[in-house]
Design a protein around this motif. Structure first.
Motif, PDB file in Angstrom:
ATOM      1  N   LEU A  10       9.777   6.612   2.946  1.00 40.80           N
ATOM      2  CA  LEU A  10       9.596   7.733   3.865  1.00 40.80           C
ATOM      3  C   LEU A  10      10.655   8.788   3.581  1.00 40.80           C
ATOM      4  CD1 LEU A  10       9.228   5.681   7.177  1.00 40.80           C
ATOM      5  CD2 LEU A  10       7.365   6.689   5.856  1.00 40.80           C
ATOM      6  N   LEU A  11      10.230  10.062   3.650  1.00 36.87           N
ATOM      7  CA  LEU A  11      11.159  11.164   3.480  1.00 36.87           C
ATOM      8  C   LEU A  11      10.748  12.271   4.427  1.00 36.87           C
ATOM      9  CD1 LEU A  11      13.569  12.283   1.882  1.00 36.87           C
ATOM     10  CD2 LEU A  11      11.939  13.250   0.256  1.00 36.87           C
ATOM     11  N   SER A  12      11.696  12.724   5.213  1.00 38.59           N
ATOM     12  CA  SER A  12      11.401  13.758   6.201  1.00 38.59           C
ATOM     13  C   SER A  12      12.382  14.901   6.024  1.00 38.59           C
ATOM     14  CB  SER A  12      11.521  13.163   7.613  1.00 38.59           C
ATOM     15  OG  SER A  12      11.209  14.131   8.587  1.00 38.59           O
ATOM     16  N   PHE A  34       3.379  10.984 -14.481  1.00 40.02           N
ATOM     17  CA  PHE A  34       2.540  11.822 -13.638  1.00 40.02           C
ATOM     18  C   PHE A  34       3.004  11.702 -12.187  1.00 40.02           C
ATOM     19  CE2 PHE A  34      -0.891  12.213 -16.808  1.00 40.02           C
ATOM     20  CZ  PHE A  34      -0.620  11.137 -17.622  1.00 40.02           C
ATOM     21  N   TRP A  35       2.699  12.735 -11.429  1.00 34.27           N
ATOM     22  CA  TRP A  35       2.795  12.658  -9.967  1.00 34.27           C
ATOM     23  C   TRP A  35       1.400  12.881  -9.402  1.00 34.27           C
ATOM     24  CZ3 TRP A  35       6.393  11.054  -6.651  1.00 34.27           C
ATOM     25  CH2 TRP A  35       7.719  10.946  -7.105  1.00 34.27           C
ATOM     26  N   TYR A  36       0.981  11.921  -8.566  1.00 39.02           N
ATOM     27  CA  TYR A  36      -0.271  12.054  -7.840  1.00 39.02           C
ATOM     28  C   TYR A  36       0.048  12.246  -6.367  1.00 39.02           C
ATOM     29  CZ  TYR A  36      -3.341  10.671 -11.687  1.00 39.02           C
ATOM     30  OH  TYR A  36      -4.053  10.643 -12.860  1.00 39.02           O
ATOM     31  N   VAL A  37      -0.870  12.935  -5.661  1.00 42.24           N
ATOM     32  CA  VAL A  37      -0.652  13.208  -4.247  1.00 42.24           C
ATOM     33  C   VAL A  37      -1.923  12.876  -3.476  1.00 42.24           C
ATOM     34  CG1 VAL A  37      -1.327  15.639  -4.508  1.00 42.24           C
ATOM     35  CG2 VAL A  37       0.092  14.960  -2.572  1.00 42.24           C
ATOM     36  N   GLN A  38      -1.727  12.393  -2.265  1.00 43.38           N
ATOM     37  CA  GLN A  38      -2.857  12.127  -1.374  1.00 43.38           C
ATOM     38  C   GLN A  38      -2.591  12.791  -0.039  1.00 43.38           C
ATOM     39  OE1 GLN A  38      -3.769   7.981  -0.597  1.00 43.38           O
ATOM     40  NE2 GLN A  38      -5.931   8.483  -0.367  1.00 43.38           N
ATOM     41  N   TYR A  39      -3.292  13.884   0.233  1.00 43.38           N
ATOM     42  CA  TYR A  39      -3.201  14.549   1.520  1.00 43.38           C
ATOM     43  C   TYR A  39      -4.051  13.792   2.527  1.00 43.38           C
ATOM     44  CZ  TYR A  39      -1.346  18.279  -1.397  1.00 43.38           C
ATOM     45  OH  TYR A  39      -0.596  19.000  -2.294  1.00 43.38           O
ATOM     46  N   ALA A  77      10.356  23.571   1.090  1.00 44.72           N
ATOM     47  CA  ALA A  77       9.214  22.779   1.555  1.00 44.72           C
ATOM     48  C   ALA A  77       8.349  23.558   2.538  1.00 44.72           C
ATOM     49  CB  ALA A  77       9.716  21.503   2.219  1.00 44.72           C
ATOM     50  N   GLN A  78       7.041  23.304   2.471  1.00 45.03           N
ATOM     51  CA  GLN A  78       6.087  23.892   3.402  1.00 45.03           C
ATOM     52  C   GLN A  78       5.372  22.784   4.150  1.00 45.03           C
ATOM     53  OE1 GLN A  78       4.015  26.033   0.232  1.00 45.03           O
ATOM     54  NE2 GLN A  78       4.715  27.953   1.140  1.00 45.03           N
ATOM     55  N   GLU A  79       4.878  23.100   5.341  1.00 47.01           N
ATOM     56  CA  GLU A  79       4.249  22.065   6.162  1.00 47.01           C
ATOM     57  C   GLU A  79       3.069  21.421   5.444  1.00 47.01           C
ATOM     58  OE1 GLU A  79       4.814  24.571  10.153  1.00 47.01           O
ATOM     59  OE2 GLU A  79       3.925  22.604  10.501  1.00 47.01           O
ATOM     60  N   GLU A  80       2.355  22.188   4.650  1.00 49.53           N
ATOM     61  CA  GLU A  80       1.189  21.642   3.950  1.00 49.53           C
ATOM     62  C   GLU A  80       1.563  20.683   2.824  1.00 49.53           C
ATOM     63  OE1 GLU A  80       1.803  24.838   4.495  1.00 49.53           O
ATOM     64  OE2 GLU A  80       1.467  26.078   2.700  1.00 49.53           O
ATOM     65  N   ASP A  81       2.860  20.537   2.563  1.00 49.78           N
ATOM     66  CA  ASP A  81       3.304  19.567   1.550  1.00 49.78           C
ATOM     67  C   ASP A  81       3.341  18.143   2.102  1.00 49.78           C
ATOM     68  OD1 ASP A  81       5.757  21.930   0.355  1.00 49.78           O
ATOM     69  OD2 ASP A  81       3.686  21.595  -0.334  1.00 49.78           O
ATOM     70  N   SER A  82       3.188  17.994   3.403  1.00 52.98           N
ATOM     71  CA  SER A  82       3.182  16.653   3.993  1.00 52.98           C
ATOM     72  C   SER A  82       2.041  15.838   3.401  1.00 52.98           C
ATOM     73  CB  SER A  82       3.005  16.746   5.510  1.00 52.98           C
ATOM     74  OG  SER A  82       4.122  17.348   6.114  1.00 52.98           O
ATOM     75  N   ALA A  83       2.377  14.711   2.806  1.00 54.38           N
ATOM     76  CA  ALA A  83       1.381  13.894   2.109  1.00 54.38           C
ATOM     77  C   ALA A  83       2.066  12.638   1.589  1.00 54.38           C
ATOM     78  CB  ALA A  83       0.756  14.668   0.948  1.00 54.38           C
ATOM     79  N   GLN A 100       5.442   2.662  -5.486  1.00 52.81           N
ATOM     80  CA  GLN A 100       4.994   2.255  -4.142  1.00 52.81           C
ATOM     81  C   GLN A 100       4.589   3.443  -3.290  1.00 52.81           C
ATOM     82  OE1 GLN A 100       7.843   1.511  -5.726  1.00 52.81           O
ATOM     83  NE2 GLN A 100       8.749  -0.376  -4.954  1.00 52.81           N
ATOM     84  N   GLY A 101       4.995   4.622  -3.708  1.00 59.11           N
ATOM     85  CA  GLY A 101       4.636   5.802  -2.944  1.00 59.11           C
ATOM     86  C   GLY A 101       5.735   6.229  -1.971  1.00 59.11           C
ATOM     87  N   THR A 102       5.807   7.535  -1.726  1.00 62.05           N
ATOM     88  CA  THR A 102       6.721   8.100  -0.736  1.00 62.05           C
ATOM     89  C   THR A 102       5.918   8.977   0.214  1.00 62.05           C
ATOM     90  OG1 THR A 102       8.605   8.146  -2.253  1.00 62.05           O
ATOM     91  CG2 THR A 102       8.710   9.603  -0.335  1.00 62.05           C
ATOM     92  N   ARG A 103       6.032   8.678   1.495  1.00 65.39           N
ATOM     93  CA  ARG A 103       5.365   9.527   2.484  1.00 65.39           C
ATOM     94  C   ARG A 103       6.315  10.647   2.861  1.00 65.39           C
ATOM     95  NH1 ARG A 103       0.989   9.449   5.219  1.00 65.39           N
ATOM     96  NH2 ARG A 103       0.500   7.275   4.723  1.00 65.39           N
ATOM     97  N   LEU A 104       5.926  11.865   2.509  1.00 65.23           N
ATOM     98  CA  LEU A 104       6.731  13.045   2.792  1.00 65.23           C
ATOM     99  C   LEU A 104       6.223  13.726   4.059  1.00 65.23           C
ATOM    100  CD1 LEU A 104       8.875  15.157   1.932  1.00 65.23           C
ATOM    101  CD2 LEU A 104       7.065  16.288   0.623  1.00 65.23           C
ATOM    102  N   THR A 105       7.123  13.963   4.981  1.00 63.56           N
ATOM    103  CA  THR A 105       6.789  14.679   6.213  1.00 63.56           C
ATOM    104  C   THR A 105       7.650  15.923   6.289  1.00 63.56           C
ATOM    105  OG1 THR A 105       6.243  12.617   7.356  1.00 63.56           O
ATOM    106  CG2 THR A 105       6.668  14.564   8.723  1.00 63.56           C
TER     107      THR A 105
END
Lengths: 108, 115
Positions: A10-12, A34-39, A77-83, A100-105
Motif C-alpha cells: 500500500l502507498l498513499s 514492464f509496469w501494468y496498471v489496473q484501475y 500525483a493526480q487523483e486519477e492515478d489511484s490504482a 505482488q502489486g502496490t495499491r496506490l491511493t
C-alpha cells in the motif's frame, strides 16, 4: 529463478506530491521490464515498458541494472492515478512474472 | 474488436465439481496465457500456449488442464475443484511475433469461489 519484488503493498500520497513505486527484480538474463496498471473496475493494462523509454500519463521508469530495480515515478500525483500497479519481468517465451502489486491511493 | 473476453464473470463451485473457464481473443494473437491472482498476491502463470495445438505448464499448473484447438480460444479446465483454487483467473494474449508488440492484453477476469 526469476523474481519480482514490490516491497510496498500500500502507498498513499497527497495530490500534487511525488510518487515512487518500487520494483526490484532477480533474473540471470537480460531483463525486460514492464509496469501494468489496473484501475477500479477495469482490466489490467500496460502502463509502460523500459525498452521504449516513454512517459505515459506522466509516469516514467528507469531500468537500473546495477541495483536491479525498475522504480515507477511521477513528479506530481493526480487523483486519477489511484490504482493497483504491478511490475512485471519478461522471460522465456514471452512469459511474464509479476510482483505482488502496490495499491496506490492519491488523497485529495 | 472485443479484445480478450472471459466467461463466466463469477462462479461458485462445490468441492469436487469441475468446470471450464472460457477465454477468447479476436486479435489473431499466437500466444495466450492463464493466470491466477490470490488476494494480496501477484499474478501467477498457470498455463500458456504459443499457438494452436501447443500448450505448456507455467508456475502453478497442478489441478488444471488446458487445450488450444483454435487460435482464438484457450479454455482452462478445473477438475475436482478444491478450496485452494478459489481465486481470480485472468486470461491474456499477445502477438508473439518477432519484432512485434509485446504487450499482453488481459481479459476482465473470472472470480471463482470453491466451497
Amino acid at each position: 529463478a526469476q523474481r519480482v519484488t514490490q516491497p510496498e503493498k500500500l502507498l498513499s500520497v497527497f495530490k500534487g506530491a511525488p510518487v515512487e513505486l518500487k520494483c526490484n527484480y532477480s533474473y540471470s538474463g537480460s531483463p525486460e521490464l514492464f509496469w501494468y496498471v489496473q484501475y477500479s473496475r477495469q482490466r489490467l493494462q500496460l502502463l509502460l515498458r523500459h525498452i521504449s523509454r516513454e512517459s505515459i500519463k506522466g509516469f516514467t521508469a528507469d531500468l537500473n541494472k546495477g541495483e536491479t530495480s525498475f522504480h515507477l515515478k511521477k513528479p506530481f500525483a493526480q487523483e486519477e492515478d489511484s490504482a493497483m500497479y504491478y511490475c512485471a519481468l519478461k522471460w522465456g517465451a514471452q512469459k511474464l512474472v509479476f510482483g505482488q502489486g502496490t495499491r496506490l491511493t492519491i488523497n485529495p | 474488436n472485443a479484445g480478450v473476453t472471459q466467461t463466466p464473470k463469477f462462479r461458485i463451485l462445490k468441492i469436487g465439481q469441475s468446470m471450464t473457464l472460457q477465454c477468447t481473443q479476436d486479435m489473431n494473437h499466437n500466444y495466450m496465457y492463464w493466470y491466477r491472482q490470490d488476494p494480496g498476491m501477484g499474478l501467477k502463470l498457470i498455463y500458456y500456449s504459443v499457438g494452436a495445438g501447443i500448450t505448456d505448464k507455467g508456475e502453478v499448473p497442478n489441478g488444471y488442464n488446458v487445450s488450444r484447438s483454435t487460435t482464438e480460444d484457450f479454455p482452462l479446465r478445473l477438475e475436482l475443484a478444491a478450496p485452494s483454487q478459489t481465486s481470480v483467473y485472468f486470461c491474456a494474449s499477445t502477438s508473439g511475433l518477432a519484432g512485434g508488440e509485446e504487450t499482453q492484453y488481459f481479459g476482465p477476469g473470472t472470480r471463482l469461489l470453491v466451497l
